[in-house]
Write an enzyme that holds these catalytic residues in place. Structure first.
Site, PDB file in Angstrom:
ATOM      1  N   GLY A  79       0.860  -1.254  -0.091  1.00 28.53           N
ATOM      2  CA  GLY A  79      -0.002  -0.058   0.130  1.00 28.53           C
ATOM      3  C   GLY A  79       0.853   1.356   0.037  1.00 28.53           C
ATOM      4  O   GLY A  79       1.953   1.129   0.191  1.00 28.53           O
ATOM      5  N   LYS A 188      -4.354 -15.332  -0.293  1.00 32.19           N
ATOM      6  CA  LYS A 188      -2.910 -14.906   0.144  1.00 32.19           C
ATOM      7  C   LYS A 188      -2.962 -14.778   1.704  1.00 32.19           C
ATOM      8  O   LYS A 188      -3.612 -14.374   2.386  1.00 32.19           O
ATOM      9  CB  LYS A 188      -2.702 -13.399  -0.270  1.00 32.19           C
ATOM     10  CG  LYS A 188      -1.362 -12.893  -0.003  1.00 32.19           C
ATOM     11  CD  LYS A 188      -1.455 -11.532  -0.435  1.00 32.19           C
ATOM     12  CE  LYS A 188       0.180 -11.020  -0.222  1.00 32.19           C
ATOM     13  NZ  LYS A 188       0.421 -10.653   1.054  1.00 32.19           N
ATOM     14  N   HIS A 212       3.226 -12.446   4.935  1.00 31.07           N
ATOM     15  CA  HIS A 212       3.020 -10.846   4.798  1.00 31.07           C
ATOM     16  C   HIS A 212       4.175  -9.927   5.038  1.00 31.07           C
ATOM     17  O   HIS A 212       4.272  -9.085   5.790  1.00 31.07           O
ATOM     18  CB  HIS A 212       1.746 -10.198   5.523  1.00 31.07           C
ATOM     19  CG  HIS A 212       0.512 -11.351   5.333  1.00 31.07           C
ATOM     20  ND1 HIS A 212      -0.262 -10.947   4.004  1.00 31.07           N
ATOM     21  CD2 HIS A 212       0.035 -11.984   5.947  1.00 31.07           C
ATOM     22  CE1 HIS A 212      -1.102 -11.922   4.342  1.00 31.07           C
ATOM     23  NE2 HIS A 212      -1.330 -12.572   5.293  1.00 31.07           N
ATOM     24  N   ARG A 215       5.411  -9.167   8.671  1.00 31.30           N
ATOM     25  CA  ARG A 215       4.843  -7.834   9.369  1.00 31.30           C
ATOM     26  C   ARG A 215       3.635  -7.925  10.295  1.00 31.30           C
ATOM     27  O   ARG A 215       3.238  -6.943  10.818  1.00 31.30           O
ATOM     28  CB  ARG A 215       4.372  -6.943   8.130  1.00 31.30           C
ATOM     29  CG  ARG A 215       5.431  -6.437   7.392  1.00 31.30           C
ATOM     30  CD  ARG A 215       4.816  -5.786   6.071  1.00 31.30           C
ATOM     31  NE  ARG A 215       4.291  -4.630   6.532  1.00 31.30           N
ATOM     32  CZ  ARG A 215       4.994  -3.257   6.454  1.00 31.30           C
ATOM     33  NH1 ARG A 215       6.325  -3.294   6.563  1.00 31.30           N
ATOM     34  NH2 ARG A 215       4.522  -1.958   7.039  1.00 31.30           N
ATOM     35  N   GLY A 245      10.970 -12.662   1.022  1.00 32.72           N
ATOM     36  CA  GLY A 245      12.498 -12.738   0.942  1.00 32.72           C
ATOM     37  C   GLY A 245      13.287 -13.349  -0.242  1.00 32.72           C
ATOM     38  O   GLY A 245      14.456 -13.437  -0.350  1.00 32.72           O
TER      39      GLY A 245
END
Length: 317
Positions: A79, A188, A212, A215, A245
């Site tokens: 975002g 996801k 994610h 996070r 990664g």
């Protein structure tokens, strides 16, 4: 300044960005164990190259959900791109279109969906939907996304509450989404065989193995470590992708060898955007694609179809 690898872009982006923006991009949950392990886990995997193969022609093209992409290297949903570059997601979309790969636009994009489509009308676009508690708002957004030519809907499975994200979303709700859209639904955030099996049972079209970016919930599996389990569970019935990664062409090759159809890049795209806008994103994609091309050639793979599990083994280190 010459930027020749993704870590060069990371270092240069850190110099360009304010501390608050840098912390937002680089941040991980709690002790950042998973964020860091996403990268370290790739280094525990070793390649098993095959020699004396004709690699005078190497083809990096593949398909996802029936659409051809130039390489199995696409852009993950992140975002607020306007935090790092004035044109934000419009620049990202243009770079993806030029590269011939897929860009997943986030619900939290800082540019309007309409402006993103105008910026890159021929680009392959998916949309990441964070489910709102008000189902009608979800329906309106999905209809808007369909009308703008997005090709898939990526339902994110959040580990934490961020208003107005629904915290009551469950497997049985997927049938409602399937009833209101013809778009393929990609989940996801799947990390286990149990959830992968449920995804197949509920007739979704794909899975993105993802934590994610480390996070949200710390101390979960690195994405690449979870990939094998998920791929085995779906038994080839749906496509499996990976994010988290990936920093080198070898990483891309390892992910594909372990069953990913393609990988999605998150933070490196923001680094490229912060450094040079659209051109920086193009450079990041080009660098990684060229590295992947070299990795394919040096391991004896002439096409993506020739990449298989025999190319890798897990190190004890």
């Amino acid at each position: 300044m010459s930027l020749v690898c993704l870590t060069d872009f990371q270092a240069h982006a850190r110099e360009q960005l304010s501390k608050s923006t840098r912390d937002f991009i680089e941040g991980g949950a709690d002790d950042s164990i998973t964020r860091d392990d996403n990268i370290a886990a790739f280094k525990r995997i070793r390649l098993r190259p095959r020699y004396l193969r004709d690699v005078s022609e190497v083809d990096t093209r593949t398909t996802i959900q029936g659409e051809e992409i130039s390489a199995p290297i696409c852009i993950a949903p992140t975002g607020f791109h306007c935090l790092v570059w004035p044109d934000g997601e419009m620049s990202t979309a243009r770079a993806a279109q030029a590269a011939g790969i897929c860009y997943i636009t986030s619900t939290f994009a800082s540019c309007s969906l309409e402006d993103i489509v105008i910026a890159a009308p021929e680009g392959l676009r998916w949309f990441q939907l964070y489910v709102h508690p008000d189902l009608q708002l979800n329906k309106q957004l999905i209809q808007r996304v369909e009308s703008l030519g997005f090709k898939a809907l990526g339902n994110a499975i959040p580990y934490f509450q961020m208003t107005p994200i629904s915290t009551s979303l469950c497997w049985n709700d997927l049938s409602w989404f399937q009833s209101i859209t013809r778009l393929p639904i990609i989940l996801k955030g799947i990390l286990t065989k149990e959830d992968a099996e449920l995804a197949v049972k509920h007739n979704v079209q794909g899975i993105i193995v993802s934590n994610h970016g480390g996070r949200q919930l710390d101390e979960v599996l690195a994405s690449i470590d979870a990939l094998t389990e998920v791929v085995a569970a779906v038994k080839g019935k749906i496509e499996v992708y990976l994010d988290g990664g990936v920093r080198t062409g070898n990483d891309v090759l390892k992910a594909l060898a372990l069953g990913a159809k393609c990988i999605f890049l998150g933070r490196p795209i923001l680094w490229g955007l912060a450094c040079k806008g659209e051109h920086g994103v193009k450079e990041v994609l080009n660098i990684l694609t060229n590295e992947f091309h070299t990795s394919m050639a040096l391991t004896g793979c002439r096409s993506v179809a020739e990449i298989n599990r025999n190319l890798v083994q897990f190190s004890r280190l």
